[in-house]
Write a protein that holds these residues in place. Structure first.
Motif, PDB file in Angstrom:
ATOM      1  N   SER A 119      40.265  51.378  -5.701  1.00 39.64           N
ATOM      2  CA  SER A 119      39.760  50.608  -4.633  1.00 39.64           C
ATOM      3  C   SER A 119      38.443  49.890  -4.965  1.00 39.64           C
ATOM      4  N   ILE A 120      38.146  48.771  -4.428  1.00 38.66           N
ATOM      5  CA  ILE A 120      37.047  48.039  -4.482  1.00 38.66           C
ATOM      6  C   ILE A 120      36.563  47.510  -3.240  1.00 38.66           C
ATOM      7  N   ARG A 121      35.112  47.839  -3.147  1.00 35.85           N
ATOM      8  CA  ARG A 121      34.437  47.248  -1.881  1.00 35.85           C
ATOM      9  C   ARG A 121      33.693  46.402  -2.276  1.00 35.85           C
ATOM     10  N   GLU A 122      33.203  45.300  -1.322  1.00 38.22           N
ATOM     11  CA  GLU A 122      32.151  44.117  -1.604  1.00 38.22           C
ATOM     12  C   GLU A 122      31.767  43.794  -0.182  1.00 38.22           C
ATOM     13  N   THR A 123      30.542  43.155  -0.161  1.00 41.61           N
ATOM     14  CA  THR A 123      29.878  42.845   1.244  1.00 41.61           C
ATOM     15  C   THR A 123      29.464  41.513   0.876  1.00 41.61           C
ATOM     16  N   SER A 124      29.125  40.612   1.954  1.00 48.24           N
ATOM     17  CA  SER A 124      28.264  39.555   2.107  1.00 48.24           C
ATOM     18  C   SER A 124      27.489  39.346   3.250  1.00 48.24           C
ATOM     19  N   GLU A 125      26.277  38.873   2.995  1.00 49.36           N
ATOM     20  CA  GLU A 125      25.402  38.660   4.287  1.00 49.36           C
ATOM     21  C   GLU A 125      25.648  37.714   5.265  1.00 49.36           C
ATOM     22  N   ASP A 126      26.399  36.706   4.753  1.00 49.02           N
ATOM     23  CA  ASP A 126      26.708  35.447   5.711  1.00 49.02           C
ATOM     24  C   ASP A 126      27.898  35.018   5.006  1.00 49.02           C
ATOM     25  N   ASP A 127      28.394  33.874   5.956  1.00 49.63           N
ATOM     26  CA  ASP A 127      29.631  33.170   5.525  1.00 49.63           C
ATOM     27  C   ASP A 127      29.325  32.563   4.268  1.00 49.63           C
ATOM     28  N   PRO A 128      28.327  31.962   3.667  1.00 49.72           N
ATOM     29  CA  PRO A 128      28.353  31.045   2.501  1.00 49.72           C
ATOM     30  C   PRO A 128      28.279  32.397   1.368  1.00 49.72           C
ATOM     31  N   GLY A 129      27.821  33.475   1.742  1.00 42.82           N
ATOM     32  CA  GLY A 129      27.877  34.542   0.694  1.00 42.82           C
ATOM     33  C   GLY A 129      29.231  35.310   0.788  1.00 42.82           C
ATOM     34  N   MET A 130      30.078  34.610   1.105  1.00 42.00           N
ATOM     35  CA  MET A 130      31.584  35.425   1.205  1.00 42.00           C
ATOM     36  C   MET A 130      32.197  35.108  -0.249  1.00 42.00           C
ATOM     37  N   PHE A 131      31.700  33.671  -0.808  1.00 37.04           N
ATOM     38  CA  PHE A 131      32.514  33.283  -2.009  1.00 37.04           C
ATOM     39  C   PHE A 131      32.091  33.862  -3.013  1.00 37.04           C
ATOM     40  N   PRO A 132      30.823  33.947  -3.448  1.00 40.24           N
ATOM     41  CA  PRO A 132      30.227  34.700  -4.544  1.00 40.24           C
ATOM     42  C   PRO A 132      30.727  36.307  -4.258  1.00 40.24           C
ATOM     43  N   ALA A 133      30.883  36.799  -3.181  1.00 39.39           N
ATOM     44  CA  ALA A 133      31.142  38.223  -3.103  1.00 39.39           C
ATOM     45  C   ALA A 133      32.658  38.224  -3.540  1.00 39.39           C
ATOM     46  N   MET A 134      33.686  37.409  -3.114  1.00 38.33           N
ATOM     47  CA  MET A 134      34.955  37.474  -3.607  1.00 38.33           C
ATOM     48  C   MET A 134      35.108  37.071  -5.048  1.00 38.33           C
ATOM     49  N   GLU A 135      34.178  36.258  -5.524  1.00 37.40           N
ATOM     50  CA  GLU A 135      34.001  36.133  -7.164  1.00 37.40           C
ATOM     51  C   GLU A 135      33.837  37.524  -7.795  1.00 37.40           C
ATOM     52  N   ARG A 136      33.124  38.323  -7.222  1.00 38.49           N
ATOM     53  CA  ARG A 136      32.689  39.536  -8.027  1.00 38.49           C
ATOM     54  C   ARG A 136      33.699  40.348  -7.817  1.00 38.49           C
ATOM     55  N   LEU A 137      34.581  40.436  -6.711  1.00 43.63           N
ATOM     56  CA  LEU A 137      35.636  41.424  -6.318  1.00 43.63           C
ATOM     57  C   LEU A 137      36.644  40.940  -6.935  1.00 43.63           C
ATOM     58  N   GLY A 138      37.045  39.666  -7.179  1.00 47.15           N
ATOM     59  CA  GLY A 138      38.046  39.317  -7.832  1.00 47.15           C
ATOM     60  C   GLY A 138      37.873  39.724  -9.435  1.00 47.15           C
ATOM     61  N   THR A 139      36.661  39.423 -10.153  1.00 50.28           N
ATOM     62  CA  THR A 139      36.440  39.735 -11.277  1.00 50.28           C
ATOM     63  C   THR A 139      36.674  41.115 -11.961  1.00 50.28           C
ATOM     64  N   GLU A 140      36.125  41.981 -10.826  1.00 54.56           N
ATOM     65  CA  GLU A 140      36.272  43.480 -10.793  1.00 54.56           C
ATOM     66  C   GLU A 140      37.690  43.926 -10.684  1.00 54.56           C
ATOM     67  N   MET A 141      38.622  43.498 -10.010  1.00 55.82           N
ATOM     68  CA  MET A 141      40.128  43.520  -9.867  1.00 55.82           C
ATOM     69  C   MET A 141      40.661  43.137 -11.306  1.00 55.82           C
ATOM     70  N   LEU A 142      40.541  42.112 -11.531  1.00 55.23           N
ATOM     71  CA  LEU A 142      40.899  41.668 -13.198  1.00 55.23           C
ATOM     72  C   LEU A 142      40.627  42.652 -14.326  1.00 55.23           C
ATOM     73  N   LYS A 143      39.271  43.051 -14.519  1.00 54.15           N
ATOM     74  CA  LYS A 143      39.094  43.906 -15.314  1.00 54.15           C
ATOM     75  C   LYS A 143      39.755  45.283 -15.117  1.00 54.15           C
ATOM     76  N   ARG A 144      39.971  45.717 -13.947  1.00 59.91           N
ATOM     77  CA  ARG A 144      40.541  47.211 -13.692  1.00 59.91           C
ATOM     78  C   ARG A 144      42.111  46.997 -14.010  1.00 59.91           C
ATOM     79  N   LEU A 145      42.597  45.831 -13.701  1.00 58.82           N
ATOM     80  CA  LEU A 145      43.990  45.479 -14.243  1.00 58.82           C
ATOM     81  C   LEU A 145      44.364  45.041 -15.653  1.00 58.82           C
ATOM     82  N   GLY A 146      43.200  45.060 -16.377  1.00 66.12           N
ATOM     83  CA  GLY A 146      43.303  45.285 -17.877  1.00 66.12           C
ATOM     84  C   GLY A 146      42.781  43.777 -18.662  1.00 66.12           C
ATOM     85  N   GLU A 147      42.217  42.650 -17.776  1.00 68.05           N
ATOM     86  CA  GLU A 147      41.825  41.750 -18.302  1.00 68.05           C
ATOM     87  C   GLU A 147      40.723  41.790 -19.171  1.00 68.05           C
TER      88      GLU A 147
END
Length: 726
Positions: A239-267
């Motif tokens: 499982s992975i959790r991420e937060t953003s403080e506002d709408d613009p912060g959603m994109f960098p938060a999702m970038e961090r979440l996506g990178t962590e997912m790929l690492k966990r999957l073996g990238e």
């Protein structure tokens, strides 16, 4: 080898079919006694090299050289001078026949190529995949989100899919894949992909894992939770959790979440750091991205008009939204609105640095195909995209098709179908059936037609096979059915059918009546040319009155001028076409060559006209305006005008052949060209004294030419008179 020794061809078929028959079934003409006296080993080499049974031929170059060594036997003359001369001759013969061995190898390859139909395509560009590559699928379920903002969950899911699509380890199932899976499971397309439904689809697809997600609003920001579940066991992998403080912060938060997912999957972490960019998408507006995701969902349902509205709304919020501009360019291209597509894709290009490596490749391919029309570059980029990310098969297939490489296009389209874990869409299957039909592989085409679920696409594919196989009544019946039931307004089919019967007055629309002249150029040109062949003028004055003339307009008017014998006027149109922007010239490069050839024909330079056209009669870059039937007809006319009647007859026979056409639209015009070709062949074979052949084509012409207008009756009368000798 035979030709080098004998100085002539081993087979002499008068046309391609006869030549192929002789190669497969008949023996070559024996070498003359004069030749065998000089090259005694030649007849033996040729006989074994050209054996009909492959097992009787040379199995290696060593066997071939061993027979050459027979040249080195004892001298027949006892005189010293004769012996020396004989040795010198044998030495030269040895080197000569070693050279012949190379020629023989080329000949055997050529013989195999034309003797056996190519079932797989022979391009090195696709030799690296002969079966579907292994794919580690991962299914992304519908995400849970606030009831008051369902688009938020859809947007977050889209961002996760965008991240996973960068992986070289796993491949997310596309929306189209998932919709197909729902249909296979006998579930409505509107079924929510959650819980047991998501797990069942993942299992059916053979997906390694299932991604579930939830997003909530928290104090003006967002909280995201992603669970990755193993399909076979149902166990939670991580499982992975991420937060953003506002709408613009959603994109960098999702970038961090996506990178962590790929690492966990073996990238590889270092590779991710090198390739990834921030933000994950090219917009900072969450509302714009929500609209974009809704548009992509509509694209999968082929609701392009609604999709375009969503994209326009997204761009009103963020005019620099690269992906939205790119998607608009694709839709405009599907609609045939070339200028609008070019504008949208150029807008996307101005911000493409914000895209990921994969999306940059996708965008470059779209630009090469639909903006710059540089198809070799598009092919190279498409191969790179497929090899790196196992996606982009559409671009690869289109690149092959535009370059005239139908065999390769067919293999790519078939592979794309095999790669879909739930089976392909009707559109993909119909594309395979159409391409197989163009290659004359009708049984294979029927196998795919049987898999098409929708009536319209299946009936249209059946019509194309009927057109290719000259089953005119069946083709016309299917056309009328899908015209009445589905509004299939393909004017090229209607015009060609009418002209094939001699009913030119029933061809329907004039230029002013075409609903969108800019996307009907092919239909306009071919209707004009078919009427010209039949001896009827079509008014093109509206084209001359147009203030701005694009390449298609200029080439059409130039060819009309050349056909009327006004070479100077035709040259002016050619010069204007060659001064148009490079992207127009690139797309219509083959059509511009057709105009050049037509000018040469109007000047009496028939051989030059034929030389220009011949390389494009069944291959080479697709002629988007004219088509290959036009090219074949012009070759036949030029040969007939030059008095080369036998070759002209062979060229008109090529007009009748359905093979080597570039796409299904060219099949649509076939009835008109075939009918007129039968009429010309009746006249030609009568002049050549081949009355039996003339009668065959007269019968075929009469079978098609069933409802002629009074002004076209002379065509039928002339054909009958030629056969009867009147």
């Amino acid at each position: 080898l035979y030709e080098m020794i004998a100085g002539k061809f081993p087979f002499h078929g008068k046309h391609e079919a006869a030549l192929l028959y002789e190669i497969v079934h008949e023996e070559p003409e024996p070498l003359s006694k004069e030749i065998t006296k000089k090259v005694s080993v030649g007849e033996m080499l040729i006989k074994r090299s050209m054996a009909k049974d492959p097992a009787e031929r040379y199995q290696s170059i060593g066997e071939f050289i061993a027979d050459i060594e027979l040249c080195r036997g004892p001298a027949e003359s006892g005189k010293r001078g004769g012996v020396e001369k004989s040795r010198r001759w044998r030495s030269r013969s040895l080197y000569l026949f070693i050279a012949f061995a190379f020629v023989l190898a080329v000949f055997l390859i050529w013989q195999k190529t034309i003797g056996e139909p190519d079932e797989t395509g022979d391009s090195e560009e696709i030799s690296w995949f002969t079966s579907p590559p292994a794919v580690n699928w991962i299914l992304i379920a519908d995400f849970d989100g606030p009831d008051e903002d369902p688009a938020l969950a859809q947007a977050v899911r889209g961002l996760v899919e965008s991240s996973l699509s960068e992986s070289r380890i796993v491949t997310p199932l596309s929306r189209v894949n998932i919709k197909q899976g729902l249909r296979m499971a006998m579930l409505p397309d509107t079924t929510e992909i959650v819980g047991d439904v998501a797990m069942e689809l993942a299992y059916r697809a053979g997906a390694e894992a299932l991604v579930e997600g939830k997003v909530e609003r928290v104090f003006g920001g967002h909280a995201m939770l992603i669970n990755v579940i193993e399909t076979m066991t149902g166990d939670l992998l991580f499982s992975i959790r991420e937060t953003s403080e506002d709408d613009p912060g959603m994109f960098p938060a999702m970038e961090r979440l996506g990178t962590e997912m790929l690492k966990r999957l073996g990238e590889n972490a270092e590779e991710l750091a090198r390739q990834r960019r921030s933000p994950d998408v090219s917009t900072g507006s969450l509302e714009a991205y929500k609209l974009y995701e809704e548009a992509i969902e509509l694209h999968g349902k082929m609701k392009y008009t609604l999709e375009m509205k969503k994209l326009d709304m997204a761009l009103s919020l963020d005019p620099d939204f690269t992906e939205a501009w790119h998607q608009k360019g694709i839709i405009y291209s599907n609609w045939g609105l070339v200028d609008s597509s070019r504008y949208a894709l150029n807008q996307a290009s101005s911000h493409r640095k914000l895209l990921s490596e994969k999306n940059r490749l996708r965008h470059k391919i779209a630009c090469k195909l639909f903006v710059e029309h540089e198809y070799e570059d598009a092919l190279e980029l498409s191969l790179s995209l497929v090899k790196k990310y196992n996606t982009g098969y559409n671009g690869l297939g289109v690149s092959f098709l535009f370059l005239g490489k139908s065999n390769e296009a067919l293999e790519v389209l078939k592979l794309k179908i095999q790669l879909n874990p739930f089976g392909a869409s009707d559109m993909s299957i119909a594309n395979v059936a159409e391409t197989a039909t163009l290659l004359g592989r009708y049984e294979e085409a029927r196998e795919y037609i049987d898999k098409i679920e929708g009536n319209f696409r299946r009936e249209r594919a059946e019509m194309q096979i009927a057109l290719a196989q000259s089953r005119w009544q069946i083709a016309d019946s299917i056309f009328q059915k899908i015209f009445n039931e589905h509004g299939y307004e393909h004017y090229d089919v209607n015009s060609a059918m009418c002209i094939s019967r001699g009913s030119a007055s029933k061809t329907g629309l004039e230029i002013k009546d075409y609903p969108n002249m800019r996307i009907e150029w092919f239909n306009i040109f071919n209707k004009w040319n078919l009427l010209r062949i039949a001896g009827i003028e079509m008014d093109l004055s509206l084209l001359e009155a147009a203030q701005e003339k694009n390449v298609t307009c200029l080439v059409t008017l130039g060819i009309q001028a050349a056909a009327e014998g006004d070479a100077d006027k035709a040259r002016n149109y050619l010069e204007a076409a060659e001064n148009r922007p490079s992207h127009e010239q690139n797309r219509f490069a083959t059509d511009i060559l057709v105009l050049k050839a037509w000018i040469e024909k109007s000047l009496g330079n028939y051989d030059k006209s034929v030389r220009i056209l011949t390389p494009y009669s069944d291959k080479g870059q697709m002629p988007f305006l004219t088509g290959r039937l036009v090219i074949r007809w012009l070759i036949a006319e030029a040969l007939e005008s030059s008095g080369k009647l036998t070759r002209a007859a062979e060229a008109y026979e090529a007009v009748i052949s359905p093979l080597g056409l570039s796409d299904g639209a060219r099949l649509n015009t076939r009835p008109g060209y075939v009918s007129m070709a039968h009429q010309r062949l009746t006249l030609l074979y009568s002049r050549l004294g081949r009355k039996d052949d003339a009668r065959i084509h007269l019968a075929a012409f009469e079978k098609m030419f069933t409802d002629p207008d009074p002004e076209l009756m002379p065509l039928l009368a002339a054909a009958r008179a030629a056969v009867s000798g009147d």
